[in-house]
Design a protein around this motif. Structure first.
Motif, PDB file in Angstrom:
ATOM      1  N   ASP A 116       6.229  -4.816  -6.573  1.00 54.32           N
ATOM      2  CA  ASP A 116       5.831  -3.411  -6.391  1.00 54.32           C
ATOM      3  C   ASP A 116       6.970  -2.453  -6.709  1.00 54.32           C
ATOM      4  O   ASP A 116       6.787  -1.230  -6.635  1.00 54.32           O
TER       5      ASP A 116
ATOM      6  N   MET B  81      -1.699   6.642  11.246  1.00 48.57           N
ATOM      7  CA  MET B  81      -2.079   6.699   9.831  1.00 48.57           C
ATOM      8  C   MET B  81      -2.955   7.930   9.572  1.00 48.57           C
ATOM      9  O   MET B  81      -2.816   8.597   8.553  1.00 48.57           O
ATOM     10  N   ASN B  85      -2.210  11.053   7.026  1.00 52.08           N
ATOM     11  CA  ASN B  85      -3.099  11.573   5.993  1.00 52.08           C
ATOM     12  C   ASN B  85      -3.336  13.064   6.173  1.00 52.08           C
ATOM     13  O   ASN B  85      -3.297  13.838   5.214  1.00 52.08           O
ATOM     14  N   ASN B 232       5.232   7.550   1.608  1.00 51.81           N
ATOM     15  CA  ASN B 232       3.971   7.020   1.098  1.00 51.81           C
ATOM     16  C   ASN B 232       3.226   6.280   2.211  1.00 51.81           C
ATOM     17  O   ASN B 232       3.783   5.404   2.862  1.00 51.81           O
ATOM     18  N   ARG B 234       1.088   3.913   2.293  1.00 57.34           N
ATOM     19  CA  ARG B 234       1.056   2.449   2.206  1.00 57.34           C
ATOM     20  C   ARG B 234       2.358   1.846   2.739  1.00 57.34           C
ATOM     21  O   ARG B 234       2.354   0.852   3.462  1.00 57.34           O
ATOM     22  N   GLU B 237       2.402   2.202   6.477  1.00 61.15           N
ATOM     23  CA  GLU B 237       1.566   1.185   7.131  1.00 61.15           C
ATOM     24  C   GLU B 237       2.277  -0.164   7.156  1.00 61.15           C
ATOM     25  O   GLU B 237       2.276  -0.867   8.168  1.00 61.15           O
ATOM     26  N   GLN B 238       2.898  -0.512   6.009  1.00 65.51           N
ATOM     27  CA  GLN B 238       3.637  -1.782   5.972  1.00 65.51           C
ATOM     28  C   GLN B 238       4.724  -1.821   7.035  1.00 65.51           C
ATOM     29  O   GLN B 238       4.924  -2.824   7.706  1.00 65.51           O
ATOM     30  N   HIS B 241       3.152  -2.263  10.422  1.00 68.03           N
ATOM     31  CA  HIS B 241       2.594  -3.613  10.580  1.00 68.03           C
ATOM     32  C   HIS B 241       3.663  -4.642  10.934  1.00 68.03           C
ATOM     33  O   HIS B 241       3.346  -5.684  11.504  1.00 68.03           O
ATOM     34  N   SER B 251      -5.475  -3.384   7.686  1.00 70.72           N
ATOM     35  CA  SER B 251      -5.072  -2.308   6.796  1.00 70.72           C
ATOM     36  C   SER B 251      -6.159  -1.250   6.718  1.00 70.72           C
ATOM     37  O   SER B 251      -7.347  -1.551   6.790  1.00 70.72           O
ATOM     38  N   THR B 252      -5.764   0.027   6.601  1.00 73.24           N
ATOM     39  CA  THR B 252      -6.740   1.092   6.382  1.00 73.24           C
ATOM     40  C   THR B 252      -6.985   1.273   4.891  1.00 73.24           C
ATOM     41  O   THR B 252      -7.788   2.103   4.492  1.00 73.24           O
ATOM     42  N   PHE B 253      -6.259   0.510   4.082  1.00 73.12           N
ATOM     43  CA  PHE B 253      -6.456   0.571   2.636  1.00 73.12           C
ATOM     44  C   PHE B 253      -7.223  -0.659   2.200  1.00 73.12           C
ATOM     45  O   PHE B 253      -6.878  -1.772   2.576  1.00 73.12           O
TER      46      PHE B 253
END
Lengths: 254, 254, 254, 254, 254
Positions: A116, B81, B85, B232, B234, B237-238, B241, B251-253
């Motif tokens: 990534d 999250m 947003n 970002n 993502r 979130e990582q 987590h 994940s919300t993605f």
């Protein structure tokens, strides 16, 4: 199942059984109320100490740890060196294809982050946080086992005190004193066995496994960071070899 | 009330009562002077060790901790999250409106600081100090419970020594020796029960709850700092987590 | 005198005395040679372990700590906020006049350094060193008390062993065995009382007081540094509030 | 010799002897085979644990520490202030002449480094490393004494178990049981005396002395660095005063 | 073989044997089932606690450590000083030739890295990681020995409880009580001997050896870094001398 755990339990209990049978019938070591107060009491106290979820989690951790098939550190070094060569020749994106053959979830995650385009430092910091919390969860499991190994002898002592007080209050028949005291001692015996032959060594195995797993994951971070930084493969191998004993080191360079 | 504490206490005391009743009347385990010296003496020694305020604080911490309804870490991640947003779309000031629906005081404070325009680093440093002192206060509570679990058996031993010395000085009537010793052992029994079935495991629960609370607050800092830095989602979130076990991550993605 | 210490000692010794008197005369618990070997022996061993000066220092620390009138953290925050406002309005030199009304020596020193024009970082570093060595001196006091709480039961055991060996060597008169053993147990009893009712909890109180004092001094450093840096009073108050529990926080801003 | 050690040993052994003689002849406490197994066994085990050199080193450290004449911290501060003034007036090289009157080897070394023109940071880092390894050597000495204090009671228990097994196997003559058990208990008694009256408190004194020495050496580093940096003497004195209790501080400035 | 270990074991076991033989035949201390439950049970529990590989590794570490011929620190300093002079005169590549005469593998590796042109900081960081993992492996060995020293007495207690319960249940013949109890105590005796005379002190020796080895390797890193940085030999010697006691320092400069 983890062989040394299995053999160890068989040996310890087998020898104890042998010692018991050699001196008399097994039945004098079995007393249901004594078992109830030690085993049941220990379970009760464990639930006062820990939330349900944590106890279930500890059982899970223990199960997985005992069944766990350890990855050889040398195999992991070899794999990381292979990825390093691949990344040098075909570019970092070539790891995308290699990810399908990798079973270690942590390595997959590290490779995904590399593909990534994460910075080496971000990769190290995020994966280090992950290791830290993995360690915390493992430690919680081992700690619960250690707590049980403390509470079981304590409940055994409580049981023995109950038996002693009752025996001392009713010392009419001298012939009954011996057997009554034998029964009173049984809870101490149960507590000692539960603590020393089951939960203390099992807590130790959980810790040992956790250490191996953390060592492996630290190695993965170290390796992936080298790959991302485009470090010289010889240097990278030297770095990874620092993790293992000199005589286990197998260089891929001749 | 915290269910596992309730069930654990019921189980441990129930099994102990059962073991007692199965061997004789409960009355031989109740002796008011013995209870007074163990319970009263332990309370006295606790007040020599700790100021009044700290002991009252410990009782409060214990009460709140047992009654405490734990917030799910996954719910907290989801909420953070959502805020991330919202902040990306409508700007950081949009969090002002969202604060009314938030019940966690620590999260409210973090959001207020974000809305007030604090730097990410200031937010982290001030909230980290706050966590540090919360931990200190929690620890003090657990430490007081642990101290009681040390003093109670000590007072039990003192009581038993008093009983033994008195019994040994007046050994005229052999028939009285047994019951006198039974009474002398009662203080040891009380001390063991108070320590092992009540205060040791309760101290453990306080610590466990404190760890969950600190984990949740650390997650809030991590998340709010990400939001303030405009990271970002993502990546954010990582990062969040990493705090929880892989199989719990949602994940919300997609 | 510190009320909780006084009441705790009264309660613990009162209950013990009650338990003793309820079972027989107090005289059977008083034996001068036993007292001499436990008390005198413990004092002797303490002087092998610590230099004279340290033991005298520990007594001083203990006396001061028990007599110590604790400053409320909230009062200190209020005072620091007042100084902050004064310094903002009238300049840092205005603190010179305010120093006369301040009784806390550490605060006076911090203010003097501020008035002398020290840099915020120098002030923090010099005062932090001072706290560090205050902590070391406090700790030494508590450690000496803890050592006594370890040596007293050890001397008690030595005394009991002496009594047991003498009793076992001269077991001619069966009627004398009981009282001889009672006397032998007295040293163990003395050791347990000295350790568990006096020195262990007193060491605990020394530690607790030391922690409060260090917390207060850390707050002073934090506040004076904010004042010197000319930080926004609201931010400064938020920083200082992190040191105390949320429900104790009283803002000076409405 | 260190006075408090001498008096402490005299008091502890004197009181023990008094307690013994008051209850019977001293001879029943002297048993050569028991002494051999405890003292000899402990020496043996100590040599399994530590190399010869370390044990000899520990004896040396102990001897020097007990004979050691402590330098007053206030005298050291006064001397450092004097050097600071000299260096300010006559330049750093003037310390060369002053070195002949200095007996503390560490201070001489620090002065030599200053005269040699080392940077303040190099001086601090090199002397700090030196302190670190001095601490390690001191700690090794104290640790060996602590190990002996653990092994002696263990060997005492082994001796008592040997005596008990032999007594229980040959219980023909009831009159012999008492004296046999008395002898069996002697090893436990020896172990307790060796550990609690000699090696535990001596290990403590070694640690206390090591701390004083390290404090003094840290003060020397702090002072010499100030001198080398040409720091204001008032600031330097304030820095050095942080090392000692406020009431011991004697300013050289009026 | 390491002489102090050998002599220590001989002394401790010799004195114990003497004490045993002086009081009766050796045969009453030998009981095969008791030995089986303590030795076999301890081995079993050790394998529950540790994987096979770790136990074998510990045996290896122990063997090597006891047989290990310690390098004198002074010799190492002399050698490093020699290399420093060689490197100053003939350039760093001159160390290539000197490597053949060096037996210490770690020093060879450090020299190879220097000759390969690594930066001083890289050399330090890579070799420090290596030391860290060497320490971890050594610690694992010592920890396994310490675990055995905990489990052996625990298995001894389990064995004694089994013997006591059996004896108390069958107290028909009073003459049999003594010998039965003697046998029951044997497992406690075995456990105490295994722990206190073998595994506890052996774990200590492993730790001591590990510390010497780490000290030597740290010295090598320090020295090689000085050489690589082209530091003044006098400064380098002063730095290396900080590692050892002042009276052991032998300067190569007159």
């Amino acid at each position: 199942m983890d062989l040394s755990t299995l053999l160890g339990i068989a040996a310890a209990f087998g020898l104890m059984l042998m010692a018991i049978l050699q001196g008399g019938p097994l039945s004098i070591f079995i007393n249901i109320p004594s078992l109830l107060i030690v085993v049941g009491g220990t379970i009760g106290v464990t639930f006062i100490h820990y939330p349900f979820g944590d106890v279930l989690g500890a059982i899970n951790v223990a199960k997985k740890t005992v069944l766990y098939k350890e990855t050889s550190i040398n195999d992991m070094i070899a794999q990381l060196m292979e990825f390093a060569n691949k990344a040098r020749k075909e570019g970092i994106l070539a790891l995308q294809g290699a990810m399908n053959d990798v079973s270690d979830e942590f390595l997959v995650k590290a490779m995904q982050m590399a593909v990534d385009g994460q910075e080496p430092e971000t990769l190290r910091s995020m994966l280090s946080t992950e290791i830290e919390y993995i360690q915390q969860r493992h430690e919680k499991g081992a700690t619960i086992f250690l707590s049980i190994a403390i509470y079981a002898p304590a409940m055994g002592m409580v049981g023995t005190l109950i038996g002693l007080v009752q025996m001392l209050q009713t010392m009419d028949d001298p012939a009954a004193i011996g057997p009554a005291m034998a029964v009173a001692l049984l809870t101490t015996f149960y507590g000692a066995v539960i603590a020393n032959i089951v939960f203390n060594p099992m807590a130790g195995k959980l810790k040992t496994r956790s250490q191996s797993e953390v060592l492996l994951k630290t190695l993965i971070i170290e390796g992936m960071q080298s790959i991302l930084s485009g470090e010289n493969p010889r240097i990278m191998e030297q770095k990874l070899h620092a993790f293992i004993a000199p005589k286990l080191r197998q260089s891929t360079f001749k």
